[in-house]
Design an enzyme around this catalytic site. Structure first.
Site, short mmCIF file in Angstrom:
data_model
loop_
_atom_site.label_atom_id
_atom_site.label_comp_id
_atom_site.label_asym_id
_atom_site.label_seq_id
_atom_site.Cartn_x
_atom_site.Cartn_y
_atom_site.Cartn_z
N GLY A 101 1.61 -4.40 -1.35
CA GLY A 101 0.84 -3.30 -1.92
C GLY A 101 1.15 -2.03 -1.15
O GLY A 101 2.30 -1.79 -0.77
N HIS A 102 0.11 -1.23 -0.89
CA HIS A 102 0.27 0.05 -0.19
C HIS A 102 -0.87 0.27 0.79
O HIS A 102 -1.94 -0.32 0.63
CB HIS A 102 0.33 1.20 -1.20
N TYR A 115 -5.79 -0.79 3.17
CA TYR A 115 -4.68 -1.61 2.71
C TYR A 115 -5.05 -2.11 1.32
O TYR A 115 -5.93 -2.96 1.18
CB TYR A 115 -4.44 -2.78 3.66
N CYS A 116 -4.41 -1.57 0.31
CA CYS A 116 -4.66 -1.91 -1.08
C CYS A 116 -3.60 -2.94 -1.48
O CYS A 116 -2.41 -2.61 -1.61
CB CYS A 116 -4.56 -0.65 -1.93
N ILE A 117 -4.01 -4.19 -1.65
CA ILE A 117 -3.08 -5.32 -1.74
C ILE A 117 -3.22 -6.04 -3.08
O ILE A 117 -4.32 -6.26 -3.57
CB ILE A 117 -3.35 -6.31 -0.58
#
EC number: 1.8.4.12
Length: 151
Positions: A101-102, A115-117
């Protein structure tokens, strides 16, 4: 979990493969873990390496699981991502080189990170299954939480 990466990749669903191997993104609010609130850890779907803990998970209202930090920063790599006309920081797993992700600088934790996963890049291991699945060293994270709540 088999040690052969090719064999592990064959076991992935179409979405898991698209996300981890082709840098895809699953739909928001339509994925397995965005709204999961159980205690446990999230491991790399390809390598099985621990990546995130439910203790660091929060609701970012974005439709994907969000965490303030990785459980083991040594298993995370960050890379510049300029795709889709944006400048972002991509998060990859170090062991399997999977796209996860980012990471964004708008999180609630002390470092201000989110942390967008993608759920498709993860497998959730419930706290009660950590020992039997070979992640016994992470049980202590939840024991600290329990003792902190009692004091």
């Amino acid at each position: 979990m088999t040690n052969n990466k090719e064999e592990r990749l064959k076991q992935l669903t179409r979405m898991q493969y698209e996300v981890t191997q082709k840098n895809g993104t699953e739909p928001p609010f339509q994925n397995e873990y965005w709204d999961l609130h159980e205690d446990g850890i999230y491991v790399d779907i390809v390598s099985g390496k621990p990546l995130f803990s439910s203790l660091d998970k929060f609701d970012a209202h974005c439709g994907w699981p969000s965490f303030t930090k990785p459980v083991d920063a040594g298993e995370i790599e960050e890379k510049l991502d300029t795709s889709h006309g944006m400048i972002r920081t991509e998060v990859r797993s170090k062991s399997a080189d999977s796209h996860l992700g980012h990471v964004f600088p708008d999180g609630p934790g002390p470092d201000g990170l989110r942390y967008c996963i993608n759920s498709a890049a993860l497998r959730f291991v419930p706290k009660d299954d950590l020992e039997k699945e070979g992640y016994g060293e992470y049980v202590k994270l939840f024991e600290r939480k329990k003792s902190g709540e009692e004091s």
